[in-house]
Design an enzyme around this catalytic site. Structure first.
Site, short mmCIF file in Angstrom:
data_model
loop_
_atom_site.label_atom_id
_atom_site.label_comp_id
_atom_site.label_asym_id
_atom_site.label_seq_id
_atom_site.Cartn_x
_atom_site.Cartn_y
_atom_site.Cartn_z
CB THR A 1 -0.84 0.14 1.04
OG1 THR A 1 -0.07 0.16 2.46
CG2 THR A 1 -1.64 -1.09 1.33
N GLY A 2 0.33 2.19 -0.57
CA GLY A 2 0.79 3.46 -0.31
C GLY A 2 2.27 3.81 -0.48
CB THR B 1 -5.75 -2.71 4.93
OG1 THR B 1 -5.82 -2.16 6.06
CG2 THR B 1 -4.67 -2.27 3.83
CE LYS C 1 -10.08 -15.79 16.28
NZ LYS C 1 -11.69 -15.04 16.47
NE ARG D 1 27.06 -6.00 37.86
CZ ARG D 1 27.74 -6.04 38.92
NH1 ARG D 1 27.78 -5.00 39.80
NH2 ARG D 1 28.65 -6.89 39.41
CE1 TYR D 2 22.93 -6.90 42.36
CE2 TYR D 2 24.64 -8.00 40.89
CZ TYR D 2 24.19 -7.28 42.02
OH TYR D 2 25.34 -6.45 42.88
CG HIS E 1 20.76 1.21 51.42
ND1 HIS E 1 21.25 0.03 50.74
CD2 HIS E 1 21.85 1.27 52.47
CE1 HIS E 1 21.99 -0.53 51.15
NE2 HIS E 1 22.79 0.25 52.09
N GLY F 1 30.60 4.27 49.02
CA GLY F 1 29.74 3.27 48.21
C GLY F 1 28.63 3.83 47.98
CD GLU G 1 28.65 0.42 44.05
OE1 GLU G 1 28.62 0.26 42.82
OE2 GLU G 1 29.06 -0.18 44.77
#
Length: 517
Positions: free
Chosen positions: A35-36, A68, A139, A220-221, A281, A310, A333
């Site tokens: 199309t188009g 369509t 489907k 990483r986790y 934290h 840290g 970090e």
């Protein structure tokens, strides 16, 4: 190429890789219907194309809105090939089978992100025919291969070359991808319209909450190394922050890194002057304003250098060489800031594992919602927004001095970013001690004082919620606090105010609480 792939309908907005895909399909004898703009691009590449209007016997109309949406398209997608009754009906109505659909949709997301206020233009990017074909093909995926992502083209072509067909497992996976694609698309539209409808509304949350988040990358986790985790982004949130930041160097990010980076960025984004926050934290170990980024860092670090080890550090100003030299003097970090100059990048390379995150701009989205997952459901709330300068109600005999008032407002802003129960001691525009996440407010007062490196004599104190008893004020007085800011609203406010007057402490109420759980 395939006994099962004779005709492919290709209609894409993102034309990445589509010419190579169509050329290989056509070379294997697959008829291409298009199309188009897609048809024009394929014809210009020398690929024979059959226009969809030739299949339907009906021209495109309404500026391409209808092309369509026709039984000869959807019949060709939904006919179950080994169902004799389906085959009979398709033959009676002259419906030709379509064995592969390659579709991606109008760029609603990109338009809504870049031009959120161009309402008519955004609405025009709501694709109708594309999602309908994707759903029909998905489907009937046993008989129809559906491709919505150019990234899947090579694997499908490889499978066709190797086996002459696309396996049932791959067809199922592609159908799952396709339904996720249309679900996400519809959710984005619903979200955009909901946000638009809520403009100026006093309150209200939707009855249904369609959410869509796009995977950015695996982490990483999770909170612990045995937990898998990934970062997902809100496609319509364009504000700078941890999610959209570019990582310039350092180790892979973990779940906790993202949480702390977000907390740190949120804190410094509350301030206009140069600000620095050091987070552990999700709580600030130290935070301060300064004459520049380096000065703010030194003042924030001085508040609690032990806890800062840290941690995650954030700035609301670009980082230069001087600031980077301060940063590498401490094990951290990650660092997040709007930008880093060449000298800063060169210095930070000496800490090769340090994660360096560039947001590209200052500021943070103030609107929107917060989500918290609970077993069996989701808690949804408006985001807690800070009033730039709240109205302060004097409740004691002594008024705070101008210097105390500025320190109180600084401490009050920081308190919003501390886990409840939260107490913040401050001297000037720097924290002096923070009591975070305590089960009783008096313990938060005690813990904040215990964390102080220097004497608290002459400091101010902010409490994120009211004092239920006078004991917190009495304890603050013992540490030398001279002024307190808190929401007020306790049944024992009169006793708390009387305690402040007894100690000569100035106290102001804000009338607004800032719990953070």
């Amino acid at each position: 190429m395939s006994a099962g792939i004779h005709r492919a309908l290709i209609s894409v907005f993102d034309k990445s890789g589509v010419v190579d895909l169509a050329r290989e399909l056509r070379g294997a004898g697959v008829e291409i219907v298009s199309t188009g703009g897609t048809a024009r691009a394929l014809v210009e590449a020398g690929i024979a194309v059959r226009e969809v209007s030739d299949v339907t016997g009906f021209p495109e109309m309404l500026d391409g809105r209808v092309k369509t949406l026709h039984p000869k398209v959807h019949g060709g997608l939904l006919t179950v090939r080994d169902n004799p009754d389906h085959a009979r009906q398709a033959h009676e109505h002259g419906i030709e089978m379509i064995d592969m659909v390659v579709i991606n949709l109008y760029p609603f997301e990109q338009t809504a992100r870049s031009k959120p206020d161009a309402f008519d233009e955004v609405i025009e990017m709501i694709d109708i025919g594309g999602p309908a074909m994707i759903r029909s093909a998905s489907k009937n995926h046993h008989d129809v291969v559906v491709l919505v992502d150019p990234g899947d083209y090579p694997a499908v072509l490889g499978e066709l070359r190797e086996t002459g067909d696309v396996s049932p497992a791959t067809r199922l996976m592609l159908a799952a991808h396709a339904f996720a694609h249309t679900a996400s698309y519809d959710a984005l539209i619903a979200d955009y319209l909901e946000r638009r409808a809520q403009r100026g509304a006093a309150s209200g949350l939707p009855r249904l909450l369609p959410l869509t988040f796009r995977k950015v990358f695996d982490l990483r986790y999770g909170e612990n190394p045995h937990q898998a985790a990934a970062l997902y982004a809100d496609p319509l949130d364009t504000a700078p922050g941890a999610v959209s930041a570019e990582q310039l160097q350092g180790k892979e990010l973990s779940f906790n890194n993202i949480l702390d980076l977000d907390a740190a960025w949120a804190l410094v984004s509350d301030f206009d002057p140069p600000a620095c926050a050091i987070i552990k934290h999700t709580n600030p170990a130290g935070a301060a304003l300064g004459s520049d980024a380096a000065d703010a860092f030194r003042r924030a670090l001085a508040a609690d250098p032990v806890s800062a080890f840290g941690g995650i550090v954030a700035f609301n100003r670009p980082i230069d060489g001087e600031t980077s030299r301060e940063i590498v003097s401490l094990f951290l970090e990650a660092v997040i800031a709007p930008d880093f100059d060449a000298a800063a990048i060169d210095t930070l390379r000496s800490r090769k594992n340090l994660r360096v995150m560039k947001t590209g701009a200052a500021g943070r989205s103030a609107a929107g919602r917060d989500y918290k997952r609970v077993a069996g459901g989701l808690l949804v709330q408006d985001r807690d927004r800070m009033i730039a300068r709240p109205e302060l109600k004097l409740v004691t005999k002594r008024s705070p001095t101008g210097e105390e008032t500025e320190a109180l407002l600084f401490a009050w802003t920081i308190a919003r970013h501390v886990k409840s129960n939260a107490i913040v001691y401050a001297r000037g525009a720097a924290t002096a001690g923070i009591g975070a996440g305590q089960m009783s407010r008096v313990d938060a007062v005690r813990f904040g004082a215990a964390k102080a490196v220097a004497s608290l004599e002459g400091c101010v104190l902010a409490s994120d919620a009211f004092f239920p008893f006078r004991d917190g004020v009495d304890l603050a007085a013992e540490s030398g606090v001279t002024a307190i800011i808190q929401p007020g609203g306790s049944m024992k406010d009169a006793e708390v105010i009387a305690a402040a007057d007894e100690h000569g402490i100035a106290m102001v109420f804000t009338g607004r609480r800032h719990f953070r759980h």
